[in-house]
Design a protein around this motif. Sequence first.
Motif, PDB file in Angstrom:
ATOM      1  N   HIS A 119     -39.079 -14.207 -11.524  1.00 58.25           N
ATOM      2  CA  HIS A 119     -39.475 -12.806 -11.319  1.00 58.25           C
ATOM      3  C   HIS A 119     -38.303 -11.874 -11.609  1.00 58.25           C
ATOM      4  CE1 HIS A 119     -42.432 -14.997  -8.874  1.00 58.25           C
ATOM      5  NE2 HIS A 119     -43.248 -14.013  -9.230  1.00 58.25           N
ATOM      6  N   ASP A 120     -38.599 -10.722 -12.203  1.00 58.02           N
ATOM      7  CA  ASP A 120     -37.571  -9.721 -12.476  1.00 58.02           C
ATOM      8  C   ASP A 120     -37.223  -9.016 -11.161  1.00 58.02           C
ATOM      9  OD1 ASP A 120     -35.875  -7.783 -13.456  1.00 58.02           O
ATOM     10  OD2 ASP A 120     -37.416  -6.734 -14.622  1.00 58.02           O
ATOM     11  N   ALA A 122     -34.766  -6.752 -10.817  1.00 56.32           N
ATOM     12  CA  ALA A 122     -33.977  -5.542 -11.078  1.00 56.32           C
ATOM     13  C   ALA A 122     -34.407  -4.372 -10.206  1.00 56.32           C
ATOM     14  CB  ALA A 122     -34.056  -5.163 -12.554  1.00 56.32           C
ATOM     15  N   LYS A 152     -33.069 -12.713 -11.428  1.00 51.99           N
ATOM     16  CA  LYS A 152     -33.302 -12.331 -12.816  1.00 51.99           C
ATOM     17  C   LYS A 152     -33.318 -10.808 -12.917  1.00 51.99           C
ATOM     18  CE  LYS A 152     -36.586 -13.023 -16.560  1.00 51.99           C
ATOM     19  NZ  LYS A 152     -37.899 -13.561 -16.909  1.00 51.99           N
ATOM     20  N   VAL A 153     -32.574 -10.288 -13.899  1.00 52.56           N
ATOM     21  CA  VAL A 153     -32.493  -8.849 -14.104  1.00 52.56           C
ATOM     22  C   VAL A 153     -32.795  -8.579 -15.582  1.00 52.56           C
ATOM     23  CG1 VAL A 153     -30.980  -6.835 -14.039  1.00 52.56           C
ATOM     24  CG2 VAL A 153     -30.817  -8.575 -12.257  1.00 52.56           C
ATOM     25  N   ASP A 154     -33.943  -7.919 -15.837  1.00 53.02           N
ATOM     26  CA  ASP A 154     -34.364  -7.628 -17.207  1.00 53.02           C
ATOM     27  C   ASP A 154     -34.164  -6.169 -17.592  1.00 53.02           C
ATOM     28  OD1 ASP A 154     -35.129 -10.236 -17.790  1.00 53.02           O
ATOM     29  OD2 ASP A 154     -37.203  -9.931 -17.150  1.00 53.02           O
ATOM     30  N   SER A 155     -33.546  -5.371 -16.724  1.00 50.50           N
ATOM     31  CA  SER A 155     -33.308  -3.970 -17.041  1.00 50.50           C
ATOM     32  C   SER A 155     -31.971  -3.538 -16.430  1.00 50.50           C
ATOM     33  CB  SER A 155     -34.459  -3.095 -16.532  1.00 50.50           C
ATOM     34  OG  SER A 155     -34.628  -3.252 -15.145  1.00 50.50           O
ATOM     35  N   THR A 156     -31.564  -2.343 -16.752  1.00 51.44           N
ATOM     36  CA  THR A 156     -30.274  -1.828 -16.301  1.00 51.44           C
ATOM     37  C   THR A 156     -30.298  -1.500 -14.811  1.00 51.44           C
ATOM     38  OG1 THR A 156     -29.881  -0.883 -18.477  1.00 51.44           O
ATOM     39  CG2 THR A 156     -28.566   0.005 -16.663  1.00 51.44           C
TER      40      THR A 156
END
Length: 176
Positions: A119-120, A122, A152-156
């Motif tokens: 899972h993201d 962020a 999990k980090v999919d963005s800033t």
Amino acid sequence: VDRGCKSFPALANSDPDCVDVAAVYGTLAAAVAAIGSGVEAVCVTNVQTVAADLTVPRTLTVKVSRGGMISVASGTMVTVNGPFEAPLRKVFSGPGVVRFSTLKDIPVQWFGAVGDGVHDDAEAIQLAIDAAQSMPGLSQNMSVVLGAGIFKVDSTITVAGANKGIAIIGAPFASL
């Protein structure tokens, strides 16, 4: 430990120093208004929606347990100036803003981070960083804590402006 809270009548496995918000006051806002500056501990054991800005005084301890959650409406800010206790799970929801003035460590799990590597996380991490933002006039720095897991980090993620001085720390076996 996710303990129950005192309500009337008392619940099994209850916390004798905690009054159930829903059973006694109906809402968290009503509890804050009724207790005022008195010293008290309240438990949130259901979903409490906050639809108007709410400031929890330093004398009020808020404990989230069981299925409790604080949902903050859009355009609304909840400022927690007193002690806050909750299990490592999502306890805040909604598009509103949460701020702490006395906590030193803010777990990302409170805002929905899962740490399973799938899972993201962020958005939850950003919300925790924003919640750790120091209140005006306070010099205390706060830490955003990643529990064990793979986040999990999919963005800033932004740590800037008033967020300067916030540490992001990981528990053993945490990775970002």
